[in-house]
Design a protein around this motif. Structure first.
Motif, PDB file in Angstrom:
ATOM      1  N   CYS A 207      16.798  15.274 -38.233  1.00 18.71           N
ATOM      2  CA  CYS A 207      16.610  13.628 -38.410  1.00 18.71           C
ATOM      3  C   CYS A 207      15.396  13.215 -37.401  1.00 18.71           C
ATOM      4  O   CYS A 207      14.438  12.363 -37.712  1.00 18.71           O
ATOM      5  N   LEU A 208      15.327  13.893 -36.345  1.00 16.22           N
ATOM      6  CA  LEU A 208      14.598  13.379 -35.411  1.00 16.22           C
ATOM      7  C   LEU A 208      12.879  13.935 -35.806  1.00 16.22           C
ATOM      8  O   LEU A 208      11.883  13.007 -35.615  1.00 16.22           O
ATOM      9  N   ILE A 209      12.962  15.235 -36.145  1.00 16.50           N
ATOM     10  CA  ILE A 209      11.525  15.807 -36.762  1.00 16.50           C
ATOM     11  C   ILE A 209      11.198  14.692 -37.721  1.00 16.50           C
ATOM     12  O   ILE A 209       9.826  14.458 -37.892  1.00 16.50           O
ATOM     13  N   ASP A 210      11.889  14.565 -39.043  1.00 20.78           N
ATOM     14  CA  ASP A 210      11.531  13.923 -40.201  1.00 20.78           C
ATOM     15  C   ASP A 210      11.298  12.336 -39.509  1.00 20.78           C
ATOM     16  O   ASP A 210      10.301  11.819 -40.259  1.00 20.78           O
ATOM     17  N   GLU A 211      11.902  11.843 -38.808  1.00 21.47           N
ATOM     18  CA  GLU A 211      11.484  10.299 -38.290  1.00 21.47           C
ATOM     19  C   GLU A 211      10.139  10.356 -37.608  1.00 21.47           C
ATOM     20  O   GLU A 211       9.234   9.319 -37.987  1.00 21.47           O
ATOM     21  N   TRP A 212       9.920  11.434 -36.890  1.00 27.77           N
ATOM     22  CA  TRP A 212       8.685  11.449 -36.126  1.00 27.77           C
ATOM     23  C   TRP A 212       7.528  11.521 -37.233  1.00 27.77           C
ATOM     24  O   TRP A 212       6.288  11.094 -37.251  1.00 27.77           O
ATOM     25  N   VAL A 213       7.505  12.570 -38.119  1.00 32.14           N
ATOM     26  CA  VAL A 213       6.735  12.816 -39.316  1.00 32.14           C
ATOM     27  C   VAL A 213       6.344  11.668 -40.122  1.00 32.14           C
ATOM     28  O   VAL A 213       5.186  11.294 -40.188  1.00 32.14           O
ATOM     29  N   ARG A 214       7.496  10.760 -40.320  1.00 25.75           N
ATOM     30  CA  ARG A 214       7.408   9.788 -41.332  1.00 25.75           C
ATOM     31  C   ARG A 214       6.777   8.590 -40.506  1.00 25.75           C
ATOM     32  O   ARG A 214       5.671   7.831 -41.141  1.00 25.75           O
ATOM     33  N   LYS A 215       6.790   8.406 -39.267  1.00 30.27           N
ATOM     34  CA  LYS A 215       6.194   7.476 -38.334  1.00 30.27           C
ATOM     35  C   LYS A 215       4.799   7.749 -38.134  1.00 30.27           C
ATOM     36  O   LYS A 215       3.768   6.671 -37.795  1.00 30.27           O
ATOM     37  N   ASN A 216       4.230   9.019 -38.222  1.00 28.81           N
ATOM     38  CA  ASN A 216       3.073   9.178 -37.592  1.00 28.81           C
ATOM     39  C   ASN A 216       2.147   9.898 -38.783  1.00 28.81           C
ATOM     40  O   ASN A 216       0.944  10.447 -38.409  1.00 28.81           O
ATOM     41  N   SER A 217       2.570   9.982 -39.879  1.00 33.52           N
ATOM     42  CA  SER A 217       1.801  10.464 -41.091  1.00 33.52           C
ATOM     43  C   SER A 217       2.240   9.991 -42.459  1.00 33.52           C
ATOM     44  O   SER A 217       3.142   9.316 -42.387  1.00 33.52           O
ATOM     45  N   ASN A 218       1.661  10.302 -43.484  1.00 30.96           N
ATOM     46  CA  ASN A 218       2.023  10.025 -44.902  1.00 30.96           C
ATOM     47  C   ASN A 218       2.957  10.972 -45.556  1.00 30.96           C
ATOM     48  O   ASN A 218       3.257  11.002 -46.589  1.00 30.96           O
ATOM     49  N   LYS A 219       3.127  11.806 -44.570  1.00 30.49           N
ATOM     50  CA  LYS A 219       4.468  13.107 -44.972  1.00 30.49           C
ATOM     51  C   LYS A 219       5.792  12.603 -44.835  1.00 30.49           C
ATOM     52  O   LYS A 219       6.082  11.581 -43.988  1.00 30.49           O
ATOM     53  N   LYS A 220       6.776  13.261 -45.332  1.00 35.05           N
ATOM     54  CA  LYS A 220       8.088  12.870 -45.014  1.00 35.05           C
ATOM     55  C   LYS A 220       9.145  13.849 -44.225  1.00 35.05           C
ATOM     56  O   LYS A 220      10.179  13.532 -43.741  1.00 35.05           O
TER      57      LYS A 220
END
Length: 381
Positions: A207-220
């Motif tokens: 959950c933490l890694i996913d949220e970071w990636v979503r907020k800072n890139s166009n990846k999920k």
């Protein structure tokens, strides 16, 4: 008397909110289980954004009431999507299920308030698929003073027994599911079922890694841990976060709202991933150690499933923080089980348990007072 074999569909949409896992299985709801077919259906971009938007609006119980109309709109869209993929899947496989196990999409989980809210209209799904549905799996356990999670340990127990028939396993063993939250089923071996399974939510998972990636890139998500491997851990932030954060009790179920990523704010995409990966791995390893301590056992043999098993950097860091070279972690896929679909298969199995009026949770798995049934049976066609 020969037990009836059910052909059943199980559905699971996890905290990544990227789509739905669907599995067709055969089971008697006891000790027989056969994998038939699995498929992942990605959400449309619109539905994905709707679900993420909704989750951002719900942090407290009052938010459920304040957003009731919006929740209803998204729930209808979500249910229709599930009906469409079920009908497509059934047509493709040429096998109509007798039953659907429909977990739904969790948007709020708080056991102290005795509520776990999953999106998903069982009546509408039954109508659109012309099939009986079991949903709302967590309610009875919570009403029985349980945590409402994890629900899959009884299925983990079943597949461990199937694996053991072909590949002798060393007990006790842990089956670790790294989804949005990491949960663990400890199988002790050679005891009656109510005493043989211990289960806990132990830490964040993806959950933490996913949220970071979503907020800072166009990846999920961070595919295979590539971003984390490309970045550099900020040791100061990591050590401060470890010092400041303690999981109060592995006996409590967890929700993604129990965690946040504010402490890595200001880092670039890769460094944030790398730091969050280490932080998550540390908490998972500490949770595994705590299970050993609480139960006075030593578990060295782990089978890992869920999306997080593919994050090679995360698994590597779990090894590092656990700090014992005797640790053995095996991917469940080596035993001919697809680690992406264990939970969707589980909810098919749990649906049959409900039809048979058999418990799915126990005091040792969710801290409920007594073994609990799980799920509401719906027939609306």
């Amino acid at each position: 008397m020969k037990k009836k074999i059910f052909t059943v569909l199980g559905l699971m949409s996890g905290t990544s909110m990227d789509g739905v896992d669907i599995s067709l299985i055969k089971t008697d709801g006891h000790d027989y289980f056969e994998q038939i077919s699995n498929e992942f259906y990605e959400f449309s971009n619109e539905l994905y954004k709707d679900l993420i938007s909704l989750r951002k609006k719900i942090y407290e119980l009052k938010d459920l009431d304040e957003n009731i109309v919006y929740i209803g709109e998204i729930e209808k869209k979500f249910t229709i999507f599930n009906a469409q993929i079920i009908n497509e899947f059934v047509k493709k496989n040429g096998t109509k299920p007798e039953l659907i196990g429909f977990h739904g999409q969790t948007v709020y989980h708080n056991v102290k308030e005795k509520i776990s809210k999953q999106l998903g209209d069982g009546n509408l799904l039954s109508q659109l698929t012309n099939c009986s549905v079991v949903n709302n799996f967590r309610k009875q356990d919570i009403e029985n003073c349980g945590q409402g999670a994890p629900l899959t340990p009884i299925f983990h127990y079943l597949i461990s027994k199937q694996i053991n028939k072909i590949n002798k396993l060393t007990y006790p063993l842990n089956i670790i599911n790294i989804g949005g939250i990491t949960n663990v089923s400890t199988i002790l071996g050679n005891q009656e079922i109510q005493k043989e399974i211990l289960a806990y939510d132990i830490a964040p998972g993806n959950c933490l890694i996913d949220e970071w990636v979503r907020k800072n890139s166009n990846k999920k998500f961070d595919e295979n841990g590539f971003l984390a491997s490309s970045g550099k851990v900020n040791e100061l932030i990591l050590n401060q976060s470890i010092d400041n954060f303690q999981i109060s009790s592995i006996k409590d179920s967890m929700d993604i709202n129990d965690f946040d990523i504010s402490f890595v704010k200001g880092l670039n995409l890769e460094d944030g991933c790398s730091t969050l990966n280490e932080f998550t791995a540390y908490l998972i390893s500490e949770g595994l150690k705590k299970i050993n301590q609480v139960n006075n056992i030593e578990v060295k043999n782990f089978i890992i499933c869920g999306g997080g098993r593919k994050n090679k950097k995360l698994v590597e860091n779990i090894y590092k923080y656990f700090g014992d070279k005797r640790l053995i972690i095996k991917d469940i896929d080596v035993y001919q089980f697809d680690g992406d679909f264990i939970e969707s298969q589980a909810f098919g199995y749990l649906a049959v348990k409900r039809i048979l009026n058999l418990p799915i949770t126990f005091p040792t798995t969710t801290r409920c007072k007594n073994p609990s049934l799980g799920g509401q049976i719906i027939k609306n066609y």
